[in-house]
Design a protein around this motif. Structure first.
Motif, PDB file in Angstrom:
ATOM      1  N   VAL A   1       0.846  -1.191   0.000  1.00 19.58           N
ATOM      2  CA  VAL A   1       0.000   0.000   0.000  1.00 19.58           C
ATOM      3  C   VAL A   1       0.889   1.251   0.000  1.00 19.58           C
ATOM      4  N   PRO A   2       0.300   2.440  -0.289  1.00 19.03           N
ATOM      5  CA  PRO A   2       1.113   3.660  -0.411  1.00 19.03           C
ATOM      6  C   PRO A   2       1.971   3.990   0.809  1.00 19.03           C
ATOM      7  N   SER A   3       1.565   3.563   1.999  1.00 18.41           N
ATOM      8  CA  SER A   3       2.363   3.834   3.196  1.00 18.41           C
ATOM      9  C   SER A   3       3.649   3.019   3.227  1.00 18.41           C
ATOM     10  N   GLY A   4       3.733   2.019   2.344  1.00 13.45           N
ATOM     11  CA  GLY A   4       4.905   1.148   2.313  1.00 13.45           C
ATOM     12  C   GLY A   4       4.675  -0.186   2.979  1.00 13.45           C
ATOM     13  N   LYS A   5       3.583  -0.310   3.726  1.00 12.82           N
ATOM     14  CA  LYS A   5       3.273  -1.560   4.396  1.00 12.82           C
ATOM     15  C   LYS A   5       2.623  -2.535   3.424  1.00 12.82           C
ATOM     16  N   LEU A   6       2.655  -3.824   3.791  1.00 15.38           N
ATOM     17  CA  LEU A   6       1.974  -4.842   3.004  1.00 15.38           C
ATOM     18  C   LEU A   6       0.539  -4.988   3.484  1.00 15.38           C
ATOM     19  N   HIS A   7      -0.368  -5.040   2.526  1.00 14.93           N
ATOM     20  CA  HIS A   7      -1.793  -5.110   2.846  1.00 14.93           C
ATOM     21  C   HIS A   7      -2.107  -6.465   3.482  1.00 14.93           C
ATOM     22  N   ARG A   8      -2.812  -6.438   4.593  1.00 13.98           N
ATOM     23  CA  ARG A   8      -3.213  -7.672   5.273  1.00 13.98           C
ATOM     24  C   ARG A   8      -4.516  -8.184   4.654  1.00 13.98           C
ATOM     25  N   TRP A   9      -4.642  -9.508   4.568  1.00 16.20           N
ATOM     26  CA  TRP A   9      -5.815 -10.140   3.975  1.00 16.20           C
ATOM     27  C   TRP A   9      -6.852 -10.362   5.079  1.00 16.20           C
ATOM     28  N   GLU A  10      -8.050  -9.797   4.908  1.00 16.29           N
ATOM     29  CA  GLU A  10      -9.096  -9.884   5.915  1.00 16.29           C
ATOM     30  C   GLU A  10     -10.238 -10.771   5.420  1.00 16.29           C
ATOM     31  N   PHE A  11     -10.753 -11.604   6.328  1.00 14.20           N
ATOM     32  CA  PHE A  11     -11.835 -12.520   5.996  1.00 14.20           C
ATOM     33  C   PHE A  11     -12.873 -12.493   7.106  1.00 14.20           C
ATOM     34  N   GLU A  12     -14.106 -12.840   6.739  1.00 15.87           N
ATOM     35  CA  GLU A  12     -15.184 -12.855   7.719  1.00 15.87           C
ATOM     36  C   GLU A  12     -16.225 -13.890   7.309  1.00 15.87           C
ATOM     37  N   ARG A  13     -16.688 -14.680   8.273  1.00 14.11           N
ATOM     38  CA  ARG A  13     -17.728 -15.673   8.001  1.00 14.11           C
ATOM     39  C   ARG A  13     -18.520 -15.929   9.276  1.00 14.11           C
ATOM     40  N   ALA A  14     -19.829 -15.729   9.190  1.00 13.10           N
ATOM     41  CA  ALA A  14     -20.726 -15.998  10.315  1.00 13.10           C
ATOM     42  C   ALA A  14     -20.238 -15.331  11.606  1.00 13.10           C
ATOM     43  N   GLY A  15     -19.796 -14.085  11.475  1.00 11.79           N
ATOM     44  CA  GLY A  15     -19.344 -13.347  12.637  1.00 11.79           C
ATOM     45  C   GLY A  15     -17.923 -13.618  13.060  1.00 11.79           C
ATOM     46  N   ARG A  16     -17.266 -14.548  12.404  1.00 11.48           N
ATOM     47  CA  ARG A  16     -15.871 -14.863  12.733  1.00 11.48           C
ATOM     48  C   ARG A  16     -14.952 -14.125  11.770  1.00 11.48           C
ATOM     49  N   ALA A  17     -14.051 -13.337  12.291  1.00  9.68           N
ATOM     50  CA  ALA A  17     -13.122 -12.558  11.464  1.00  9.68           C
ATOM     51  C   ALA A  17     -11.715 -13.133  11.575  1.00  9.68           C
ATOM     52  N   MET A  18     -10.987 -13.062  10.451  1.00  8.91           N
ATOM     53  CA  MET A  18      -9.598 -13.513  10.404  1.00  8.91           C
ATOM     54  C   MET A  18      -8.777 -12.492   9.634  1.00  8.91           C
ATOM     55  N   THR A  19      -7.557 -12.284  10.059  1.00  6.95           N
ATOM     56  CA  THR A  19      -6.622 -11.416   9.351  1.00  6.95           C
ATOM     57  C   THR A  19      -5.304 -12.172   9.194  1.00  6.95           C
ATOM     58  N   LEU A  20      -4.805 -12.233   7.954  1.00  8.36           N
ATOM     59  CA  LEU A  20      -3.591 -12.982   7.668  1.00  8.36           C
ATOM     60  C   LEU A  20      -2.576 -12.109   6.951  1.00  8.36           C
ATOM     61  N   ASP A  21      -1.302 -12.331   7.231  1.00  4.81           N
ATOM     62  CA  ASP A  21      -0.208 -11.715   6.476  1.00  4.81           C
ATOM     63  C   ASP A  21       0.257 -12.737   5.458  1.00  4.81           C
ATOM     64  N   LEU A  22      -0.071 -12.505   4.183  1.00  7.30           N
ATOM     65  CA  LEU A  22       0.222 -13.477   3.133  1.00  7.30           C
ATOM     66  C   LEU A  22       0.961 -12.798   1.991  1.00  7.30           C
TER      67      LEU A  22
END
Length: 298
Positions: A197-218
């Motif tokens: 992303v423009p800040s220089g950081k890598l975008h984290r992958w966000e997921f959500e299912r049935a109220g359960r959220a996950m964030t991964l560095d991929l």
């Protein structure tokens, strides 16, 4: 004391705001040396130093800051007064400066600018593509385009385009070779296309299912800073990409990409056109916003 010309005062505000003769010259369509001479003449006429100059930067002195703060509202009021007169001309003209990331700019060019050109041929849309979130007022823009979550709270925002979701996509050939992920954790065993992303950081992958959220560095062997390039990389079998849905819609439609993990899609967000609410809206910007609202209602 001879009163300064209005053009010189406007030039001073631009130089003091941009803190660069080169950038101010670009805004005003003048040569940097011309602006420098004009500022020295203004300082001589007023009998006070307004700008500190070095080889790399320009900054207002204490007197310059005082003048800048008093001139800004006065010049804004003057611009608004002149804009108000346009209504009596029967036609709307002027320039609308817009700051937007590449994907939003693509949607503007596809959906909004053809209508603007047809309805308001005397309005110029000056569209600057920039991924980094900036202060549009300080940078001299009339409006910006961003996801609603990124829009400053003191701005007025108008929804633009369909809601955007972030989705995982890959080419059929890649999925036939490596298999299709069944859960976000499966992505750890796949080639994933990174997004810087423009800040220089890598975008984290966000997921959500049935109220359960996950964030991964991929991230895989490819990291890109442009979503269109990420889509191209996925089409060419370099891995799975995590992109905003509009970026991949054409490739999904014609079968060059397939969507993965659709049941894990996070909540969508609108793209919004935003502008400052503390000032009068010029006719050209008002015309642009009316087109955006009309297209949204279609």
């Amino acid at each position: 004391m001879t009163r300064p010309m209005l053009n010189d005062l406007h030039a001073f505000v631009t130089v003091a705001t941009r803190r660069s003769f080169r950038r101010a010259a670009d805004d005003l369509g003048a040569a940097p040396s011309t602006l420098s001479h004009a500022m020295r003449a203004l300082e001589k006429r007023l009998g006070v130093r307004l700008l500190n100059r070095t080889t790399r930067s320009v900054s207002p002195t204490e007197a310059g800051l005082e003048l800048l703060e008093r001139l800004r509202p006065a010049l804004t009021g003057l611009d608004e007064a002149l804009d108000a007169v346009q209504a009596f001309r029967g036609t709307i003209s002027g320039t609308v400066r817009i700051n937007a990331p590449r994907l939003a700019a693509t949607l503007l060019i596809r959906d909004i600018l053809p209508v603007m050109s047809e309805r308001y041929p005397d309005v110029v849309i000056d569209l600057v593509v920039e991924g980094k979130l900036i202060d549009i007022v300080a940078a001299g823009f009339d409006a910006g385009v961003r996801l609603f979550d990124s829009i400053p709270k003191d701005m007025i925002a108008v929804p633009f385009a369909d809601p955007v979701s972030f989705i995982c996509v890959a080419s059929p050939a890649y999925l036939e070779r490596f298999g299709e992920p069944q859960t976000p954790d499966d992505l750890k065993r796949h080639r994933c296309i990174g997004h810087r992303v423009p800040s220089g950081k890598l975008h984290r992958w966000e997921f959500e299912r049935a109220g359960r959220a996950m964030t991964l560095d991929l991230n895989g062997s490819v990291v890109l800073d442009d979503e269109e390039l990420m889509v191209d990389a996925a089409i060419n079998g370099l891995g799975i990409a995590y992109v905003a849905s509009p970026a991949a819609e054409a490739a999904l439609r014609d079968g060059r990409l397939r969507r993965n993990l659709p049941e894990w899609t996070p909540a969508s967000d609108h793209i919004g056109v935003y502008y400052p609410g503390h000032r009068a809206v010029p006719p050209a910007l008002r015309a642009f916003l009316d087109v955006v609202k009309t297209k949204r209602a279609d």
